[in-house]
Design an enzyme around this catalytic site. Structure first.
Site, mmCIF file in Angstrom:
data_model
loop_
_atom_site.group_PDB
_atom_site.id
_atom_site.type_symbol
_atom_site.label_atom_id
_atom_site.label_comp_id
_atom_site.label_asym_id
_atom_site.label_seq_id
_atom_site.Cartn_x
_atom_site.Cartn_y
_atom_site.Cartn_z
ATOM 1 N N ASP A 11 66.693 -13.449 -25.542
ATOM 2 C CA ASP A 11 65.552 -13.121 -24.691
ATOM 3 C C ASP A 11 65.710 -13.904 -23.390
ATOM 4 O OD1 ASP A 11 62.125 -12.624 -25.586
ATOM 5 O OD2 ASP A 11 62.943 -12.912 -23.591
ATOM 6 N N ASP A 106 65.381 -7.189 -20.876
ATOM 7 C CA ASP A 106 65.635 -8.634 -20.999
ATOM 8 C C ASP A 106 65.738 -9.129 -22.439
ATOM 9 O OD1 ASP A 106 63.029 -8.344 -21.741
ATOM 10 O OD2 ASP A 106 62.214 -9.845 -20.394
ATOM 11 N N GLU A 107 65.989 -8.223 -23.374
ATOM 12 C CA GLU A 107 66.033 -8.621 -24.782
ATOM 13 C C GLU A 107 67.073 -7.825 -25.532
ATOM 14 O OE1 GLU A 107 62.549 -8.915 -27.497
ATOM 15 O OE2 GLU A 107 61.496 -8.606 -25.618
#
Length: 395
Positions: A11, A106-107
């Site tokens: 993350d 973003d993960e």
DNA sequence: TCTGGGGTCCTAGGACCC
DNA sequence: TCTGGGGTCCTAGGACCC
């Protein structure tokens, strides 16, 4: 000998704000707030940890953020730049695991089972991954390690920012206790309120309930989820089976409006954006949905499934227009309008009619324009309102 | 506080069919 | 008479997540 399952969840910390700080070193150590411009409608998309000290957090109305942190650096969202950096990060992840599932920009969730011989123990591997991402992509990330994807996700959040946390086999239940019921992934405000109302808002009490009892209280899926989640068991998240999905665009007006010209023109622009995305992924759909929100924030949606696949932005627009005409009460101004496709399938085997309909011919023209733009490196649709479209329409 | 935009999954009811 | 059971598809709304 088969290896024990190991998953990483990665993350990127305060991702949009981190990219802005990397691109503008003067912003480092400053309260950076990415999102709507102060004075406009909108919310915080992301903010740096320096901004969080002022009580600012993502999804907060920008007006409230400005009240709390007037000295903040307010920046617009630069999605294409973030997508570029995200691509670099995903590329790095791909060298650590053959099974990388991007969850969002973003993960990502990584299956690391059996990679020990190649990379060494998980903790060491995660540290190497973190430093490689910082070095090559320029942004910090947090990593969670656990025997399943669900726990890895929460472990990545446990020591943020720049965190690293490992849940070892056998620690599943105690880790859930450390996280605490209110921060359990998938358990939101409404469910917590419901559990509170029936005096079931603590882990020990919930764990006394049988799976069947939870199902009858919360519904089949929610009961099953809860029963397994509070025990730290995998809840089948991030499955890789390809299903139909949806594509939609929506816009909030600068001011609430009952002006039919503004509403229909917005719908036309949105329709072109949606159709171009359908072209870009070579998908097809028969189901058109619209969403509308009144000035009092009450929000509605409706949809229409046609007997054939929607072939052009014109047809999408027309279908959406009929829906909004039938549903909208024009005495109440609208705050938001949106349109999209539901149940999008992959487009292979798209039918070709011997005698194309008018919409199909329009779709062919639109597709040709799309392909030309793609070749020219500009895949964004021309604003429909600039194409000399008559926008003005009688109700 | 005055609340974006893009998604996923689930539920419940109704239509329709065998 | 007074009423099956299962399945699929569609729709609107809601919870939740990033």
């Amino acid at each position: 000998m088969s290896s024990a399952p190991v998953f990483f969840h990665v993350d990127l910390d305060a991702f949009f704000a981190s990219v802005e700080q990397m691109d503008n070193p003067g912003y480092k150590g400053q309260p950076v707030i990415v999102g709507a411009a102060p004075g406009h409608r909108g919310v915080v998309s992301a903010c740096s940890y320096e901004a969080r000290k002022f009580g600012v957090h993502s999804a907060m109305p920008i007006s409230e953020a400005f009240r709390r942190c007037p000295q903040g650096i307010y920046l617009p969202v630069r999605m294409s730049r973030y997508a570029e950096i995200s691509g670099v990060v995903m590329g790095i992840l791909g060298r650590f695991s053959p099974d990388v599932r991007p969850i969002s920009i973003d993960e990502a969730s990584l299956d690391m089972t059996g990679t020990g011989l190649l990379f060494g123990p998980p903790w060491q591997t995660a540290e190497n991954l973190k430093s490689e991402v910082l070095e090559r992509a320029g942004v910090p990330l947090s990593v969670g390690i656990a025997p399943n994807r669900f726990l890895a996700k929460m472990a990545s959040d446990f020591k943020k920012p720049n965190g690293l946390y490992e849940v070892l086999p056998g620690q599943e239940e105690s880790f859930v206790e450390a996280v605490g019921l209110p921060k359990l992934w998938g358990l939101g405000k409404k469910t917590m309120e419901r559990l509170h109302a029936i005096c079931l808002d603590t882990l020990p009490r919930l764990r006394q309930m049988s799976e069947d009892a939870l199902k009858s209280l919360m519904g089949e899926a929610a009961g099953k989820f809860l029963y397994n989640a509070i025990r730290g068991r995998d809840i089948g998240m991030y499955s890789d089976t390809a299903k139909s999905h949806s594509i939609s665009h929506e816009t909030t007006f600068p001011e609430d409006t009952a002006d039919w010209e503004i509403i229909s023109l917005s719908l036309l622009d949105l329709s072109h954006q949606v159709m171009y995305r359908l072209f870009a992924e070579d998908g097809k759909s028969r189901t058109v949905s619209i969403k509308y929100r009144y000035s009092d924030f009450s929000t509605f949606s409706c949809q229409n499934t046609l007997s054939h696949f929607v072939l052009s932005a014109e047809e999408l627009y027309k279908t959406g227009l009929d829906l909004i005409k039938a549903k909208w009460n024009p005495r109440i101004p609208l705050r938001l309008i949106g349109i999209g496709f539901d149940k999008v399938q992959s487009g292979e085997g798209s039918q070709k009619e011997l005698f194309p309909t008018a919409y199909e011919r329009k779709g062919l023209v639109e597709k040709a324009v799309f392909n030309m733009q793609k070749k020219a490196g500009d895949a964004t649709p021309v604003k429909a309102s600039l194409l000399g479209h008559p926008g003005k329409r009688k109700m």
